[in-house]
Design a protein around this motif. Structure first.
Motif, short mmCIF file in Angstrom:
data_model
loop_
_atom_site.label_atom_id
_atom_site.label_comp_id
_atom_site.label_asym_id
_atom_site.label_seq_id
_atom_site.Cartn_x
_atom_site.Cartn_y
_atom_site.Cartn_z
N PRO A 120 0.31 -1.21 -0.22
CA PRO A 120 0.05 -0.02 -0.36
C PRO A 120 0.97 1.57 -0.41
CG PRO A 120 -1.21 -1.76 1.81
CD PRO A 120 0.47 -1.77 1.61
N ARG A 121 2.17 0.88 0.41
CA ARG A 121 3.37 2.45 0.50
C ARG A 121 3.56 2.44 -1.07
NH1 ARG A 121 1.44 5.65 4.08
NH2 ARG A 121 0.94 4.82 6.48
N LEU A 122 3.34 1.91 -1.71
CA LEU A 122 4.13 1.46 -3.03
C LEU A 122 4.74 3.42 -3.89
CD1 LEU A 122 5.17 -0.69 -5.50
CD2 LEU A 122 3.30 -0.17 -6.33
N THR A 123 5.80 3.27 -4.30
CA THR A 123 6.50 4.44 -4.65
C THR A 123 5.56 5.05 -6.27
OG1 THR A 123 8.06 4.69 -3.66
CG2 THR A 123 7.42 6.46 -5.09
N ILE A 124 4.72 5.83 -6.21
CA ILE A 124 4.21 5.93 -7.92
C ILE A 124 4.15 7.38 -8.03
CG2 ILE A 124 2.59 3.68 -7.95
CD1 ILE A 124 0.40 6.81 -7.27
N ARG A 125 4.54 7.60 -9.37
CA ARG A 125 4.95 8.71 -9.99
C ARG A 125 3.40 8.82 -11.47
NH1 ARG A 125 10.15 10.81 -12.75
NH2 ARG A 125 9.02 13.40 -13.75
N LEU A 126 2.72 9.62 -11.90
CA LEU A 126 1.59 10.11 -12.49
C LEU A 126 2.37 10.77 -13.06
CD1 LEU A 126 -1.31 10.21 -9.81
CD2 LEU A 126 -0.61 8.44 -11.77
N PRO A 127 1.83 10.19 -14.64
CA PRO A 127 2.02 11.20 -16.17
C PRO A 127 1.72 12.70 -15.45
CG PRO A 127 0.89 9.71 -16.40
CD PRO A 127 0.69 9.26 -15.08
N ARG A 128 2.77 13.59 -15.92
CA ARG A 128 2.23 15.02 -15.92
C ARG A 128 1.14 15.14 -15.92
NH1 ARG A 128 3.79 19.90 -18.64
NH2 ARG A 128 4.08 18.27 -20.42
N TYR A 129 0.52 16.20 -15.68
CA TYR A 129 -1.05 16.81 -16.44
C TYR A 129 -1.05 18.16 -16.66
CZ TYR A 129 -5.72 18.96 -16.24
OH TYR A 129 -7.65 19.56 -16.45
N ALA A 130 -1.64 18.02 -17.88
CA ALA A 130 -1.63 19.76 -19.01
C ALA A 130 -2.88 19.95 -18.89
CB ALA A 130 -1.01 19.05 -20.14
N PRO A 131 -3.42 21.07 -18.60
CA PRO A 131 -4.32 21.46 -19.05
C PRO A 131 -4.91 22.01 -19.96
CG PRO A 131 -2.53 22.88 -17.55
CD PRO A 131 -2.12 22.40 -18.23
N PRO A 132 -6.18 21.85 -20.50
CA PRO A 132 -6.92 22.06 -21.30
C PRO A 132 -7.39 23.46 -20.98
CG PRO A 132 -7.95 20.05 -20.18
CD PRO A 132 -6.58 20.03 -19.67
N ALA A 135 -3.21 7.89 -17.74
CA ALA A 135 -2.30 8.20 -18.59
C ALA A 135 -2.11 9.92 -18.06
CB ALA A 135 -3.07 7.85 -20.48
N HIS A 136 -3.25 10.71 -18.03
CA HIS A 136 -3.18 11.93 -18.33
C HIS A 136 -3.28 12.52 -16.57
CE1 HIS A 136 -4.82 11.54 -21.97
NE2 HIS A 136 -4.21 12.62 -22.16
N GLY A 137 -3.34 11.77 -15.66
CA GLY A 137 -3.00 12.36 -14.34
C GLY A 137 -4.17 12.46 -13.88
N GLU A 138 -5.83 12.42 -14.46
CA GLU A 138 -6.89 13.41 -13.95
C GLU A 138 -7.80 12.74 -13.34
OE1 GLU A 138 -6.95 15.76 -17.65
OE2 GLU A 138 -7.57 13.96 -18.49
N LEU A 194 3.17 2.56 -15.32
CA LEU A 194 3.15 2.92 -13.19
C LEU A 194 3.97 0.78 -13.30
CD1 LEU A 194 -0.70 4.11 -12.95
CD2 LEU A 194 1.21 4.50 -11.85
N PRO A 195 4.07 0.65 -11.74
CA PRO A 195 4.71 -0.34 -11.73
C PRO A 195 3.68 -1.18 -11.65
CG PRO A 195 4.92 1.78 -9.82
CD PRO A 195 3.87 1.90 -10.72
N SER A 196 3.82 -2.48 -11.83
CA SER A 196 3.36 -3.76 -12.10
C SER A 196 2.62 -4.64 -10.84
CB SER A 196 4.55 -5.25 -12.08
OG SER A 196 5.58 -5.24 -10.84
N ARG A 197 3.29 -3.64 -10.09
CA ARG A 197 2.71 -3.94 -8.26
C ARG A 197 0.66 -3.25 -7.68
NH1 ARG A 197 6.18 -5.33 -3.06
NH2 ARG A 197 7.21 -3.50 -4.04
N PHE A 198 1.04 -1.55 -8.97
CA PHE A 198 0.13 -1.34 -8.71
C PHE A 198 -1.37 -1.18 -8.45
CE2 PHE A 198 -3.02 1.76 -10.92
CZ PHE A 198 -2.59 3.25 -9.98
#
Length: 415
Positions: free
Chosen positions: A215-227, A297-300, A369-373
């Motif tokens: 549950p503490r798995l580190t993740i990094r979501l894609p950067r959000y690009a605002p429309p 894919a878009h962090g939203e 994202l990691p395989s354990r996501f």
């Protein structure tokens, strides 16, 4: 190259026992209850590529992927919201090592084919067909328009209200211009090959005993690009208005933090079971309001609604009111527990039969994202407390909203 990972047990019965990624190809194999091996293949382009590249990808890359997979076995298209996103192959046997080796040759062959593309009438027709497929539904049309309008896209629309035919024609023409320099743009169209496979649960273990989800798995979501804050597309095929309301996820660094955000969003603005849903569905008799999607894919978040055209502005006012706290604060222990059931059930439904599970896992895989996501998110949804979800609510509500609306053409003409 990342090494093979240890098997991962999931409460839904899905176990990942192979994971490799070298930046050009990505392979993950999952053990499921289905009797026969199944493989999903997708060619992923660079996220920052212009929206016209989506059309060129569909016109150039997908047919070549299909051709190269024709000898694997029974093939079916992988369909994502009405458009073809890849190839599904039913196999007699599954050898991850062989898949890994073949993937390099397949990606190189597709890259060469795209780079050697010659602009001709057949390509022009393929681009037109790709544009028609991408915009065949209000969902697809709104998604393509939003992609074109994002701040970091080269093909951003110049107007806040566009006609569907003008938008698709312009993006198709932009795709043709990209095709004139196919060799230059090939790396953006064919960034990496993503293989997501399922094999029967009778397959012998590939390594040490399964490890527990984290549950503490580190993740990094894609950067959000605002429309843009609001974008309208007029479409002659639409009957009801189609509304897509986007909101970026607040910054998260672990799966547990993401779980708290998902529960806070569901409890407050879900809409299923939320104060907002109750207001829209029952007090204002909205035609229907779908659940809020989490777009890896878009962090939203993407909330989808289909009101009568006359109700669009009212719906948007209510949603904005909820996000400026003019509705009663909805995040309580009771609403968080309801949100926990809804979010968990929604995720488990996407991990049912192998084709559905692979589509979900491929979305995660394509997002880096990691395989354990997935298994870790399920564990985090059980572990996160109501206090954590309530604490995440202000950050969720503080993020800005962006709206894309598809309007029936007759309404626009009447106005």
């Amino acid at each position: 190259m990342s090494p093979s990972i240890a098997p991962l047990s999931a409460p839904d019965g899905t176990v990942c026992d192979t994971g490799r990624d070298d930046g050009h190809r990505s392979l993950r194999c999952y053990v499921t209850a289905d009797a026969a091996p199944l493989l999903h293949l997708r060619v992923v382009g660079r996220p920052a590529a212009p929206a016209a590249a989506l059309l060129l990808h569909d016109a150039l890359v997908l047919p070549r992927l299909w051709d190269h997979c024709s000898g694997l076995g029974e093939l079916r298209p992988v369909v994502d919201h009405g458009r073809i996103a890849g190839v599904e192959a039913h196999l007699s046997a599954l050898d991850p090592a062989q898949l890994w080796d073949d993937a390099a040759a397949l990606r190189a062959a597709v890259c060469r084919a795209v780079a050697d593309t010659v602009r001709d009438d057949n390509l022009d027709q393929a681009v037109v067909r790709a544009a028609a497929t991408r915009t065949g539904t209000s969902f697809g049309l709104a998604a393509l328009a939003t992609a074109a309008a994002r701040a970091d896209c080269e093909a951003a629309p110049a107007a806040d209200r566009l006609h569907a035919t003008d938008l698709t024609a312009r993006l198709a023409e932009d795709a043709r211009h990209l095709a004139d320099k196919a060799a230059l743009h090939a790396p953006a169209l064919v960034s990496r090959l993503v293989l997501t496979a399922a094999r029967p649960a009778t397959h012998p273990p590939a390594g040490p005993p399964p490890v527990s989800p984290d549950p503490r798995l580190t993740i990094r979501l894609p950067r959000y690009a605002p429309p843009p804050e609001r974008l309208e597309i007029v479409c002659g095929r639409a009957e009801l208005a189609h509304v897509q309301i986007r909101r970026p996820l607040p910054p998260v660094g672990t799966v547990r933090e993401l779980a708290a955000v998902l529960l806070a969003n569901q409890a407050g603005f879900g809409p299923w079971g939320s104060a907002l849903d109750h207001t829209l569905r029952f007090r204002h008799a909205l035609t229907y309001l779908w659940d809020c999607l989490f777009d890896h894919a878009h962090g939203e978040f993407v909330m989808l609604a289909a009101p009568d055209t006359a109700d669009v502005d009212r719906v948007l006012r209510l949603v904005r009111a909820a996000h400026t706290r003019r509705l009663p604060a909805p995040v309580t222990g009771r609403t968080v527990e309801a949100a926990r059931r809804i979010v968990t059930t929604g995720l488990l439904r996407r991990l049912g039969p192998a084709p559905r599970a692979l589509a979900t896992q491929a979305d995660v895989q394509c997002s880096g994202l990691p395989s354990r996501f997935v298994v870790s998110l399920l564990a985090a949804l059980r572990a996160v407390t109501a206090q954590e979800a309530a604490a995440a609510a202000p950050a969720v509500a503080a993020e800005p909203l962006a709206v894309t609306v598809v309007l029936p053409a007759r309404t626009h003409e009447a106005g």
